[in-house]
Design a protein around this motif. Structure first.
Motif, PDB file in Angstrom:
ATOM      1  N   LEU A  38       3.908  -6.093  -5.508  1.00 20.65           N
ATOM      2  CA  LEU A  38       2.314  -5.168  -5.631  1.00 20.65           C
ATOM      3  C   LEU A  38       2.308  -5.806  -6.828  1.00 20.65           C
ATOM      4  O   LEU A  38       2.025  -6.967  -7.546  1.00 20.65           O
ATOM      5  N   VAL A  39       0.741  -5.631  -6.082  1.00 19.65           N
ATOM      6  CA  VAL A  39       0.082  -6.197  -7.768  1.00 19.65           C
ATOM      7  C   VAL A  39      -0.573  -4.946  -8.726  1.00 19.65           C
ATOM      8  O   VAL A  39      -1.111  -3.612  -8.295  1.00 19.65           O
ATOM      9  N   PRO A  40      -1.415  -4.803  -9.598  1.00 16.66           N
ATOM     10  CA  PRO A  40      -1.181  -6.445 -10.112  1.00 16.66           C
ATOM     11  C   PRO A  40       0.341  -7.229 -11.112  1.00 16.66           C
ATOM     12  O   PRO A  40       0.890  -6.066 -11.588  1.00 16.66           O
TER      13      PRO A  40
ATOM     14  N   ARG B  59      -8.256  -0.598 -12.680  1.00 17.05           N
ATOM     15  CA  ARG B  59      -7.754   0.003 -13.619  1.00 17.05           C
ATOM     16  C   ARG B  59      -7.837  -1.296 -14.804  1.00 17.05           C
ATOM     17  O   ARG B  59      -7.492  -1.181 -15.894  1.00 17.05           O
TER      18      ARG B  59
ATOM     19  N   LEU C  68      -3.567  -8.555   0.448  1.00 14.75           N
ATOM     20  CA  LEU C  68      -2.386  -8.120   0.354  1.00 14.75           C
ATOM     21  C   LEU C  68      -2.306  -8.456   1.649  1.00 14.75           C
ATOM     22  O   LEU C  68      -0.828  -7.408   2.324  1.00 14.75           O
TER      23      LEU C  68
ATOM     24  N   ARG D 120       4.140 -10.993  -0.863  1.00 11.20           N
ATOM     25  CA  ARG D 120       5.546 -10.754  -0.041  1.00 11.20           C
ATOM     26  C   ARG D 120       6.437 -12.493  -0.409  1.00 11.20           C
ATOM     27  O   ARG D 120       7.350 -12.418   0.206  1.00 11.20           O
TER      28      ARG D 120
ATOM     29  N   ASN E 226      -1.314   4.340  -0.804  1.00 10.57           N
ATOM     30  CA  ASN E 226      -0.638   2.635  -0.510  1.00 10.57           C
ATOM     31  C   ASN E 226      -1.107   2.576   0.392  1.00 10.57           C
ATOM     32  O   ASN E 226      -0.470   2.554   1.487  1.00 10.57           O
ATOM     33  N   LEU E 227      -1.345   0.901   0.688  1.00  8.52           N
ATOM     34  CA  LEU E 227      -1.640   0.196   1.648  1.00  8.52           C
ATOM     35  C   LEU E 227      -0.252   0.213   2.558  1.00  8.52           C
ATOM     36  O   LEU E 227      -0.260   0.405   3.731  1.00  8.52           O
ATOM     37  N   ARG E 228       0.949   0.165   1.955  1.00  6.48           N
ATOM     38  CA  ARG E 228       2.536  -0.578   2.434  1.00  6.48           C
ATOM     39  C   ARG E 228       2.170   1.570   3.060  1.00  6.48           C
ATOM     40  O   ARG E 228       3.055   1.266   4.375  1.00  6.48           O
TER      41      ARG E 228
ATOM     42  N   SER F  43      -7.488  -3.908  -5.159  1.00 10.19           N
ATOM     43  CA  SER F  43      -6.655  -2.621  -5.581  1.00 10.19           C
ATOM     44  C   SER F  43      -6.605  -1.846  -6.926  1.00 10.19           C
ATOM     45  O   SER F  43      -7.660  -2.559  -7.898  1.00 10.19           O
ATOM     46  N   SER F  44      -6.808  -0.566  -6.420  1.00 11.18           N
ATOM     47  CA  SER F  44      -7.320   0.139  -8.105  1.00 11.18           C
ATOM     48  C   SER F  44      -6.706  -0.345  -8.843  1.00 11.18           C
ATOM     49  O   SER F  44      -6.975  -0.323  -9.749  1.00 11.18           O
ATOM     50  N   THR F  45      -5.341  -0.236  -8.556  1.00  9.85           N
ATOM     51  CA  THR F  45      -4.560  -0.610  -9.837  1.00  9.85           C
ATOM     52  C   THR F  45      -4.850  -1.894 -10.029  1.00  9.85           C
ATOM     53  O   THR F  45      -4.974  -1.812 -11.854  1.00  9.85           O
TER      54      THR F  45
ATOM     55  N   GLN G  94       3.492  -2.645 -12.657  1.00  6.75           N
ATOM     56  CA  GLN G  94       3.024  -1.430 -13.223  1.00  6.75           C
ATOM     57  C   GLN G  94       1.782  -1.497 -14.333  1.00  6.75           C
ATOM     58  O   GLN G  94       1.768  -1.112 -15.580  1.00  6.75           O
ATOM     59  N   SER G  95       0.312  -1.089 -13.291  1.00  4.62           N
ATOM     60  CA  SER G  95      -0.608  -0.723 -14.442  1.00  4.62           C
ATOM     61  C   SER G  95      -0.239  -0.244 -15.903  1.00  4.62           C
ATOM     62  O   SER G  95      -1.187  -0.632 -17.013  1.00  4.62           O
TER      63      SER G  95
ATOM     64  N   HIS H 152      -2.138   7.894  -5.975  1.00  4.11           N
ATOM     65  CA  HIS H 152      -2.244   6.309  -5.945  1.00  4.11           C
ATOM     66  C   HIS H 152      -1.107   6.346  -4.124  1.00  4.11           C
ATOM     67  O   HIS H 152      -0.778   5.457  -3.238  1.00  4.11           O
TER      68      HIS H 152
HETATM   69  N1  LIG Z   1       2.831   2.067  -9.676  1.00  7.15           N
HETATM   70  C1  LIG Z   1       2.342   0.456  -9.381  1.00  7.15           C
HETATM   71  C2  LIG Z   1       1.149   0.434  -7.957  1.00  7.15           C
HETATM   72  C3  LIG Z   1       1.239  -0.954  -7.612  1.00  7.15           C
HETATM   73  C4  LIG Z   1       0.619  -0.846  -6.347  1.00  7.15           C
HETATM   74  O1  LIG Z   1       0.655  -0.463  -5.577  1.00  7.15           O
HETATM   75  N2  LIG Z   1      -0.516  -1.845  -5.786  1.00  7.15           N
HETATM   76  C5  LIG Z   1      -1.117  -1.572  -4.348  1.00  7.15           C
HETATM   77  C6  LIG Z   1      -2.737  -2.187  -4.802  1.00  7.15           C
HETATM   78  S1  LIG Z   1      -3.756  -1.128  -5.465  1.00  7.15           S
HETATM   79  C7  LIG Z   1      -0.003  -3.056  -3.557  1.00  7.15           C
HETATM   80  O2  LIG Z   1      -0.100  -4.251  -4.105  1.00  7.15           O
HETATM   81  N3  LIG Z   1      -0.541  -2.609  -2.459  1.00  7.15           N
HETATM   82  C8  LIG Z   1       0.158  -3.260  -1.433  1.00  7.15           C
HETATM   83  C9  LIG Z   1       1.035  -2.891  -0.334  1.00  7.15           C
HETATM   84  O3  LIG Z   1       1.114  -1.156  -0.524  1.00  7.15           O
HETATM   85  O4  LIG Z   1       1.668  -3.971   0.298  1.00  7.15           O
HETATM   86  C10 LIG Z   1       1.275   0.272 -10.675  1.00  7.15           C
HETATM   87  O5  LIG Z   1       0.243   0.642 -10.799  1.00  7.15           O
HETATM   88  O6  LIG Z   1       1.493  -1.218 -10.660  1.00  7.15           O
END
Ligand SMILES: N[C@@H](CCC(=O)N[C@@H](CS)C(=O)NCC(=O)O)C(=O)O
Length: 215
Positions: A53-55, A16, A35, A41, A111-113, A11-13, A67-68, A107
């Motif tokens: 979502l992570v992190p 960071r 994920l 979930r 995102n994956l979703r 996960s890129s977030t 929220q990163s 991003h």
């Molecule tokens: N804006 C949020 C985005 C968090 C986010 O979307 N994380 C991704 C991983 S990089 C995630 O959990 N994705 C799961 C999904 O898309 O289902 C942040 O900066 O923390």
């Protein structure tokens, strides 16, 4: 209790935030989630992060931050050294703008979703998802390259000669691009800054392959 980082190696977030924690010299317990397997979930995880979502950063008192970028700014306010934002308002505005170019304009679209949704709703296969992902990276990386190469505020890193929030976002996004083998050579300034960041132990330690859950 130590800080606990709920995250995922790729996960890129999360990347960071790991780099920010490392730059601040903070130890944390690493709690991994897969994920694709829906591990974020569950009711237990949704109680920590309502978006699933992570992190998520669990503080020493057992409360959670999500929220990163908000977490990184909280870290910067509570542990000010080394600073991740410039001391002047103009500098802070520039660093935040560079950061949001990646965090808000690349991003969320990739995102994956979103990729899953493209597949489920529109039948986009891996090739189509790659084209989508690459398009949104290129649109913003072209603009980012122009800004970074044309501004005297750019130094060894995105803003001057110490890493900032913008570098955390840039470094993590370059790693994320590898998911679809996007080469960096079209963006020489981004490429140069990424290489400089990758020499720093705090960034190397945050990189996806160096995490305990890396596969
Ligand atoms: N804006 C949020 C985005 C968090 C986010 O979307 N994380 C991704 C991983 S990089 C995630 O959990 N994705 C799961 C999904 O898309 O289902 C942040 O900066 O923390």
């Amino acid at each position: 209790m130590a800080l606990k980082l709920h995250n995922f190696f790729r996960s890129s977030t999360s990347t960071r935030l790991r780099a920010a924690l490392n730059l601040k010299g903070l130890d944390y317990d690493y709690v991994p989630y897969v994920l694709r397997d829906g591990e974020t979930r569950t009711a237990d995880y949704l109680a920590k992060n309502p978006q699933g979502l992570v992190p998520t950063l669990e503080r020493e008192d057992g409360t959670f931050l999500t929220q990163s970028l908000a977490i990184i700014e909280w870290l910067d306010e509570t542990r000010p050294e080394p600073a991740l934002l410039p001391s002047d308002p103009d500098g802070r505005a520039r660093v935040r703008a560079l950061s949001y170019m990646i965090a808000c304009e690349i991003h969320p679209l990739n995102n994956l979703r979103v990729l899953f949704r493209l597949g489920d709703q529109f039948g986009a296969d891996e090739e189509a998802q790659k084209a989508w992902f690459t398009h949104w990276v290129a649109v913003t990386f072209d603009a980012l390259e122009n800004e970074l190469s044309g501004s005297r505020a750019t130094g060894r890193y995105c803003h001057g000669d110490t890493p900032t929030l913008a570098d955390l976002c840039l470094y993590a996004q370059v790693w994320n691009n590898r998911r679809f083998d996007i080469p960096l050579d079209t963006w020489p300034t981004i490429s140069r800054i990424y290489a400089a960041l990758d020499e720093l132990p705090a960034f190397q330690k945050a990189a996806p392959p160096n995490q305990p859950d890396a596969v």
